[in-house]
Motif scaffolding. Structure first.
Motif, PDB file in Angstrom:
ATOM      1  N   GLY A  77       0.821  -1.211   0.000  1.00 42.47           N
ATOM      2  CA  GLY A  77       0.000   0.000   0.000  1.00 42.47           C
ATOM      3  C   GLY A  77       0.850   1.253   0.000  1.00 42.47           C
ATOM      4  N   THR A  78       1.904   1.253   0.779  1.00 45.38           N
ATOM      5  CA  THR A  78       2.812   2.404   0.828  1.00 45.38           C
ATOM      6  C   THR A  78       3.537   2.578  -0.496  1.00 45.38           C
ATOM      7  N   LEU A  79       4.002   1.476  -1.084  1.00 41.52           N
ATOM      8  CA  LEU A  79       4.708   1.571  -2.362  1.00 41.52           C
ATOM      9  C   LEU A  79       3.779   1.982  -3.507  1.00 41.52           C
ATOM     10  N   ALA A  80       2.492   1.670  -3.387  1.00 44.50           N
ATOM     11  CA  ALA A  80       1.536   2.012  -4.443  1.00 44.50           C
ATOM     12  C   ALA A  80       1.164   3.497  -4.425  1.00 44.50           C
ATOM     13  N   LEU A  81       1.413   4.144  -3.318  1.00 41.82           N
ATOM     14  CA  LEU A  81       1.045   5.560  -3.164  1.00 41.82           C
ATOM     15  C   LEU A  81       2.213   6.481  -3.483  1.00 41.82           C
ATOM     16  N   PRO A  82       1.926   7.724  -3.875  1.00 41.25           N
ATOM     17  CA  PRO A  82       3.009   8.707  -3.986  1.00 41.25           C
ATOM     18  C   PRO A  82       3.694   8.863  -2.619  1.00 41.25           C
ATOM     19  N   ARG A  83       4.974   9.155  -2.635  1.00 41.92           N
ATOM     20  CA  ARG A  83       5.797   9.189  -1.416  1.00 41.92           C
ATOM     21  C   ARG A  83       5.182  10.050  -0.303  1.00 41.92           C
ATOM     22  N   ARG A  84       4.657  11.203  -0.653  1.00 49.06           N
ATOM     23  CA  ARG A  84       4.144  12.118   0.380  1.00 49.06           C
ATOM     24  C   ARG A  84       2.861  11.610   1.036  1.00 49.06           C
ATOM     25  N   LEU A  85       2.232  10.589   0.456  1.00 48.11           N
ATOM     26  CA  LEU A  85       0.981  10.048   0.994  1.00 48.11           C
ATOM     27  C   LEU A  85       1.164   8.688   1.667  1.00 48.11           C
TER      28      LEU A  85
END
Length: 148
Positions: A77-85
């Motif tokens: 989930g973290t890798l799928a999101l833009p870094r700031r999110l």
């Protein structure tokens, strides 16, 4: 992470979500006697070497299994999101866990609601998300090093 990397992570996340949904929304508790037995066989020598005996308790094994189940959700989930999110992934793990437990309470009489499951699932999501943030930072440092 690149757009392609985020897409791959999102695809893997969708696959993991299907597996998790099957496990947690099954009408009755899965028969994990074999898994429990294997975990005890693996952990018994550690207790003999001084690890606390609590690791052999069925509740501790289930708690750890829930953490492991949600690790990939937080990570992908973290890798799928833009870094700031990045922070959305562990929050989503918490919300998903609350939804799962509420569904089990209201719609699945063969399952039980447990706050400890919310805690362990959210812990797994947080650890997975933290690992993804660290991995992304290391990859970013490596890229910067190659550019110099």
């Amino acid at each position: 992470m690149s757009l392609t990397g985020r897409r791959v992570a999102a695809s893997l996340l969708a696959a993991v979500l299907v597996v998790v949904a099957a496990l947690v929304l099954w009408p009755s508790h899965p028969d994990i006697a074999g898994v429990d037995r294997a975990a005890r066989e693996l952990l018994t020598p550690l207790v003999a070497d001084g690890a606390p005996a609590i690791v052999l308790h069925a509740g501790a094994i289930e708690f750890a299994a829930n953490i492991v189940m949600f690790l990939p959700l937080g990570f992908l989930g973290t890798l799928a999101l833009p870094r700031r999110l990045w922070w959305i992934a562990p929050l989503a793990c918490f919300a998903l866990s609350c939804g799962i437990e509420t569904t089990q309470l209201l719609l699945l009489p063969g399952r039980t609601f447990a706050v400890r499951d919310i805690v362990s699932n959210t812990t797994g999501g947080l650890v997975g998300s933290g690992a993804a943030v660290v991995l992304d930072a290391l990859l970013q440092l490596a890229r910067r090093g190659r550019e110099r």
